[in-house]
Write a protein that holds these residues in place. Structure first.
Motif, short mmCIF file in Angstrom:
data_model
loop_
_atom_site.label_atom_id
_atom_site.label_comp_id
_atom_site.label_asym_id
_atom_site.label_seq_id
_atom_site.Cartn_x
_atom_site.Cartn_y
_atom_site.Cartn_z
N ASN A 31 0.79 -1.23 0.00
CA ASN A 31 0.00 0.00 0.00
C ASN A 31 0.83 1.28 0.00
O ASN A 31 0.45 2.27 -0.58
CB ASN A 31 -0.92 0.01 1.23
CG ASN A 31 -1.95 -1.09 1.12
OD1 ASN A 31 -2.27 -1.53 0.01
ND2 ASN A 31 -2.43 -1.57 2.27
N LYS A 32 1.97 1.23 0.71
CA LYS A 32 2.77 2.46 0.82
C LYS A 32 3.90 2.52 -0.20
O LYS A 32 4.88 3.24 0.00
CB LYS A 32 3.33 2.57 2.23
CG LYS A 32 2.29 2.82 3.30
CD LYS A 32 3.06 3.25 4.54
CE LYS A 32 2.24 3.13 5.79
NZ LYS A 32 3.09 3.10 6.98
N ALA A 33 3.77 1.75 -1.29
CA ALA A 33 4.88 1.62 -2.24
C ALA A 33 5.31 2.98 -2.81
O ALA A 33 6.51 3.29 -2.84
CB ALA A 33 4.47 0.68 -3.38
N GLU A 34 4.34 3.77 -3.23
CA GLU A 34 4.62 5.08 -3.85
C GLU A 34 5.47 5.95 -2.91
O GLU A 34 6.51 6.48 -3.29
CB GLU A 34 3.24 5.70 -4.04
CG GLU A 34 2.90 6.59 -5.13
CD GLU A 34 3.17 6.34 -6.57
OE1 GLU A 34 2.41 5.54 -7.16
OE2 GLU A 34 4.06 6.96 -7.10
N LYS A 35 5.01 6.07 -1.66
CA LYS A 35 5.69 6.90 -0.66
C LYS A 35 7.09 6.34 -0.37
O LYS A 35 8.07 7.09 -0.33
CB LYS A 35 4.84 6.89 0.63
CG LYS A 35 5.49 7.51 1.83
CD LYS A 35 4.53 7.52 3.04
CE LYS A 35 5.22 8.00 4.30
NZ LYS A 35 5.92 6.95 5.03
N ALA A 36 7.18 5.03 -0.22
CA ALA A 36 8.47 4.41 0.11
C ALA A 36 9.47 4.64 -1.02
O ALA A 36 10.65 4.91 -0.77
CB ALA A 36 8.27 2.91 0.35
N ILE A 37 9.00 4.57 -2.26
CA ILE A 37 9.91 4.78 -3.39
C ILE A 37 10.39 6.23 -3.41
O ILE A 37 11.58 6.51 -3.61
CB ILE A 37 9.22 4.42 -4.73
CG1 ILE A 37 9.03 2.90 -4.82
CG2 ILE A 37 10.02 4.94 -5.91
CD1 ILE A 37 8.31 2.43 -6.07
N ASP A 38 9.47 7.16 -3.21
CA ASP A 38 9.86 8.58 -3.23
C ASP A 38 10.91 8.88 -2.16
O ASP A 38 11.90 9.55 -2.41
CB ASP A 38 8.63 9.49 -3.07
CG ASP A 38 7.74 9.43 -4.31
OD1 ASP A 38 8.22 8.94 -5.36
OD2 ASP A 38 6.57 9.84 -4.23
N GLU A 39 10.68 8.34 -0.95
CA GLU A 39 11.66 8.54 0.13
C GLU A 39 13.01 7.91 -0.23
O GLU A 39 14.06 8.47 0.06
CB GLU A 39 11.16 7.88 1.43
CG GLU A 39 10.00 8.62 2.07
CD GLU A 39 9.32 7.79 3.17
OE1 GLU A 39 8.42 8.33 3.82
OE2 GLU A 39 9.67 6.60 3.35
N ALA A 174 6.68 -0.66 6.01
CA ALA A 174 5.96 -1.93 6.07
C ALA A 174 5.90 -2.66 4.73
O ALA A 174 5.00 -3.47 4.49
CB ALA A 174 4.55 -1.71 6.62
N ILE A 175 6.87 -2.40 3.86
CA ILE A 175 6.93 -3.13 2.58
C ILE A 175 7.52 -4.52 2.85
O ILE A 175 8.55 -4.65 3.51
CB ILE A 175 7.82 -2.37 1.55
CG1 ILE A 175 7.32 -0.94 1.34
CG2 ILE A 175 7.96 -3.15 0.25
CD1 ILE A 175 5.97 -0.79 0.69
#
Ligand code: FAD
Ligand code: MG
Length: 335
Positions: A31-39, A174-175
């Motif tokens: 679910n948090k893939a987009e955010k995790a990638i940007d960070e 949480a990935i």
């Protein structure tokens, strides 16, 4: 220069970017893939800013400009990477040497001024290459090179550190499943989304991209390959690649054309893949068999594949041009 795709339960978010001198790709499920990638991309750029030898204000450039003059206080992450590089230089008795930069500059592999230098030019630069001249001071994270003109290059280890940092960011978001590909430095986080193991192809070193020697299967590991087939130039029909043997000053030639390390931490995989490449098959296999939790797949120009005992059951040669070498004939031993 990003390529995006929306994530749902089965399909990952995939983004590419140019950083660390290469095209990187992050393929992330959850679910948090987009955010995790940007960070992650922000962090990768921060590492590039601190550790690039090509950026004038990086920690590495400051150390180099002040070689033989004064110690430079650096960011803790830069200090950690140089400390690790020093450790691998010691372990490999100088086959890996982060002070190799004067020779890398001289050869200019992957630049417009690439050419075979004269013996005299090589001898002149070799005198500056010696990891024992790195003065580390852990009390204030400062580093100095003993002699003027000495020059650090963490290109052989910093991508591994960067992969570990991206893995950490993804885990904090949480990935549970992702592929971090930093131009040959791969970290496969967790398992595939369907719960099965990741299958990673080991590139055919004598053929074009996408052709494999074999497949290695695992969960939650780093896979790093050092090879002679991407950064090189050809002069008078001979190929000269970018991994320099600090003992001779010439591109390393000992039969190895590809060295892959499978490990829990990518900084170890990156450091060791370069060590192994320079050490040659015999010394390399002995070294890696002796390190718990680390495995190697080494390919030589006679199309032999050396595999350490810990990975034998999870690696399969899929290309009939290649055969597995017998470890015991070169003095290896089971862990
Ligand atoms: P590895 O085997 O891991 O490393 C080989 C590299 O290490 C060589 O290219 C050389 O730089 C160095 N080296 C050679 N011999 C030895 C030795 N015996 N011991 C130790 N080190 C050795 N490339 C660009 O073209 N432009 C850039 O702007 C750029 N920026 C970068 C910024 C950062 C922070 C990093 C980490 C890399 C950058 N690079 C850039 C790429 C870099 O110059 C190397 O080519 C690359 O890291 C090589 O990685 P590898 O996995 O292919 O090979
Ligand atoms: Mg390396």
């Amino acid at each position: 220069m990003f390529f995006k795709r929306k994530a749902n339960i089965e399909s990952p978010v995939i983004k590419e970017a140019y950083v660390l001198g290469t095209v990187i790709q992050l393929k992330v499920y959850g679910n948090k893939a987009e955010k995790a990638i940007d960070e992650s991309i922000i962090r990768l750029n921060e590492i590039d800013d601190r550790m690039s030898v090509f950026k004038e204000f990086s920690d590495i450039s400051r150390i180099n400009k002040n070689a033989g003059v004064e110690a430079q206080v650096v960011n803790e992450d830069t200090y950690y990477v140089i400390e690790k590089a020093f450790e691998y230089a010691k372990l490999s008795q100088g086959a890996f040497d982060p002070t190799i930069r004067p020779l890398v500059n001289l050869w200019g592999v992957w630049t417009e001024h690439a050419k075979v230098p004269s013996k005299e030019e090589i001898a002149a630069e070799l005198q500056y290459v010696n990891y024992k001249d790195i003065i580390l001071n852990g009390t204030n994270s400062s580093i100095k090179l003993s002699k003027e003109k000495q020059c650090l290059d963490v290109g052989a280890i910093a991508k591994g550190y960067a992969a570990d940092e991206v893995k950490q960011i993804l885990k904090e978001d949480a990935i549970k499943s992702a592929i971090i590909d930093l131009g040959g430095n791969i970290f496969a986080l967790g398992k595939k989304f369907d719960g099965s193991l990741w299958n990673i192809g080991i590139q055919h070193p004598l053929s074009s991209r996408g052709k494999f020697v074999g497949i290695v299967s695992f969960a939650d590991k780093s896979v790093v390959t050092s090879g002679n087939y991407e950064r090189y130039f050809i002069q008078e029909g001979k190929r000269y690649h970018h991994i320099i043997d600090p003992r001779t000053g010439y591109p390393s030639e000992n039969g190895i054309i590809s060295a892959t390390i499978i490990s829990d931490y990518s900084i170890d995989g990156d450091g060791l893949s370069t060590c192994v490449y320079v050490l040659g098959p015999q010394k390399a296999m002995k070294l890696i068999e002796g390190i718990r939790g680390v495995d190697a797949i080494v390919i030589t120009e006679d199309r032999k594949v050396y595999v350490t005992s810990g990975i034998k059951d999870n690696f399969k040669i899929t290309n009939e041009e290649f055969t597995e070498a017998d470890l015991f004939t070169i003095g290896g031993r089971a862990k």
